[in-house]
Design an enzyme around this catalytic site. Structure first.
Site, PDB file in Angstrom:
ATOM      1  N   GLU A   3      -1.367  41.831 -11.110  1.00 39.21           N
ATOM      2  CA  GLU A   3      -2.549  40.996 -10.900  1.00 39.21           C
ATOM      3  C   GLU A   3      -3.484  41.010 -12.094  1.00 39.21           C
ATOM      4  O   GLU A   3      -4.173  40.026 -12.379  1.00 39.21           O
ATOM      5  CB  GLU A   3      -3.297  41.458  -9.644  1.00 39.21           C
ATOM      6  CG  GLU A   3      -4.184  42.688  -9.783  1.00 39.21           C
ATOM      7  CD  GLU A   3      -3.416  43.989 -10.007  1.00 39.21           C
ATOM      8  OE1 GLU A   3      -4.004  44.941 -10.544  1.00 39.21           O
ATOM      9  OE2 GLU A   3      -2.233  44.044  -9.624  1.00 39.21           O
ATOM     10  N   ASP A   4      -3.496  42.120 -12.852  1.00 38.29           N
ATOM     11  CA  ASP A   4      -4.392  42.236 -13.997  1.00 38.29           C
ATOM     12  C   ASP A   4      -4.080  41.191 -15.062  1.00 38.29           C
ATOM     13  O   ASP A   4      -4.988  40.556 -15.604  1.00 38.29           O
ATOM     14  CB  ASP A   4      -4.336  43.643 -14.590  1.00 38.29           C
ATOM     15  CG  ASP A   4      -2.911  44.184 -14.691  1.00 38.29           C
ATOM     16  OD1 ASP A   4      -1.951  43.392 -14.527  1.00 38.29           O
ATOM     17  OD2 ASP A   4      -2.752  45.382 -14.930  1.00 38.29           O
ATOM     18  N   PHE A   5      -2.795  41.001 -15.351  1.00 40.91           N
ATOM     19  CA  PHE A   5      -2.387  40.010 -16.353  1.00 40.91           C
ATOM     20  C   PHE A   5      -2.815  38.601 -15.937  1.00 40.91           C
ATOM     21  O   PHE A   5      -3.337  37.831 -16.757  1.00 40.91           O
ATOM     22  CB  PHE A   5      -0.869  40.066 -16.545  1.00 40.91           C
ATOM     23  CG  PHE A   5      -0.327  39.019 -17.480  1.00 40.91           C
ATOM     24  CD1 PHE A   5      -0.289  39.234 -18.845  1.00 40.91           C
ATOM     25  CD2 PHE A   5       0.144  37.799 -17.000  1.00 40.91           C
ATOM     26  CE1 PHE A   5       0.216  38.271 -19.719  1.00 40.91           C
ATOM     27  CE2 PHE A   5       0.646  36.833 -17.852  1.00 40.91           C
ATOM     28  CZ  PHE A   5       0.682  37.065 -19.219  1.00 40.91           C
TER      29      PHE A   5
END
Length: 409
Positions: free
Chosen positions: A235-237
């Site tokens: 999810e960070d990307f």
């Protein structure tokens, strides 16, 4: 030379140019690291008023360092913030630990959110979602359970949040710990990871890991909220990708993220590296070709052949000089990130560095061979592009468990 096929010279020229470009990244990362990292934040205190910050702490289980790590969030030198602890299992022993800390520091606003939400396949997003919805400040920090804070870390991150920025993240690094596994982790994060991270930040390339980051909540809400990214394991990307696509900027703060997990062993960390490789391959397919070429041993072998073909240089001498120079460059990179004396001897660095460089290609091939990702009793498969779905239990064929029980970054 004319009796050799022309394509061989084309490959040789390509590998040599790629090798030169890699060394440019080495130099850029070292110079940028000296400029960017470890700036003093005491001068920022005069800038008032400072905005409030909501800090999301997803927890699962207790390790030997968790209490100390969480305590550093209660003692930060920052005027206004709230701690939002998110625990999926209502019987989790982390709850009792949080309650004892909130009683010890009643002056710090803290809340516990139990049960999580089912907004996607990502267990970390599901766990944090109730806390995110309750966050009352414009700036929201996501911080994994293994992160240890300095007193001025949050101040440094808030200061980095300029008007055109919606995402500030910390470059991953580690605290000083004992043992070869801790040495191996520090070498990895202080060399290959730091080189990629610093170069990407300088060149405005998305290289965001979400273990410690600061977000503008209004921007994330415009994108649909945190639940929008629940369909991804990385999810960070995709949060960073969406932020950039909507015209906002992102950058790293001057202080690296200090990972201080109480579980530190080679097998767990290698499983973590394999999982990261699986995610990168699914998100950026070009990784399949480019990442192995960026490994010291692989690139050195290919460039040694290229140099012998193009310039008639001795390939063995070239290869040995390449490895030695890469070793010294990584030592300088690690010292830059550490910003102080290292907790191990130079000989230990050489052994740990060799182990990292020799095991790197194997771990990447392992990730390609077994692409599924397992989290406890759940197994996930990634589509090209990064969207994940959960497989039935009967399809569980690989084991890749993160060292804190969560699919954290």
């Amino acid at each position: 030379m004319s009796h050799l096929p022309a394509p061989l010279y084309g490959f040789a020229i390509f590998f040599f140019i790629f090798w030169c470009g890699t060394w440019c990244l080495h130099l850029l990362a070292i110079c940028y690291g000296k400029f960017k990292l470890h700036k003093k934040s005491s001068t920022f205190l005069n800038e008032t008023p400072l905005p409030g910050v909501s800090i999301l702490k997803p927890l699962m289980g207790v390790d030997p360092n968790l209490e100390h790590n969480l305590q550093t969030f209660f003692t930060m030198d920052y005027p206004v913030y709230e701690l939002l602890f998110c625990v999926e299992d209502k019987t989790d022993p982390a709850i009792q630990l949080v309650e004892s800390l909130t009683a010890k520091y009643p002056q710090v606003e803290a809340s516990i959110f139990l049960g999580g939400s089912n907004v996607g396949v990502n267990p970390k997003i599901n766990n944090m979602h109730p806390g995110y919805e309750a966050a009352k400040y414009e700036l929201v920090m996501i911080s994994d359970s293994g992160i240890k804070m300095k007193s001025d870390t949050l101040l440094d991150m808030v200061y980095s949040m300029g008007e055109k920025y919606a995402l500030i993240h910390q470059m991953p690094f580690t605290c000083d710990r004992e043992g070869f596994a801790a040495t191996f982790e520090k070498i990895f994060f202080g060399t290959v990871q730091s080189r990629i991270y610093l170069s990407a930040d300088l060149l405005s390339i998305n290289c965001h890991t979400g273990m410690s980051c600061l977000l503008r909540k209004s921007v994330i809400d415009e994108l649909g909220g945190l639940k929008t990214f629940g369909c991804y394991l990385a999810e960070d990307f995709f949060i960073a990708k969406a932020v950039i696509e909507h015209g906002w900027k992102m950058r790293i703060s001057s202080q690296p993220a200090m990972q201080n997990s109480g579980i530190c062993d080679i097998s767990s960390f290698q499983a973590r590296l394999i999982r990261w490789a699986k995610l990168r391959v699914a998100m950026v397919p070009s990784t399949i070709l480019l990442e192995p070429l960026s490994e010291c041993m692989v690139l050195g072998a290919l460039t040694s052949w290229s140099a012998s073909l193009i310039f008639k240089w001795d390939p063995l001498v070239f290869y040995l000089v390449h490895i030695l120079t890469w070793l010294l460059s990584d030592w300088l990179m690690l010292c830059t990130v550490q910003n102080g004396s290292l907790p191990f001897h130079k000989f230990e660095f050489v052994i740990g560095w060799l182990f990292r460089e020799m095991s790197g290609p194997y771990l990447f091939l392992h990730a390609l061979w077994s692409p599924n990702i397992q989290w406890r009793a759940r197994t996930y498969k990634l589509h090209w592009g990064g969207i994940a779905y959960e497989l039935p239990l009967s399809n569980n064929s690989s084991k890749d468990v993160s060292n804190n029980g969560l699919l954290t970054s």
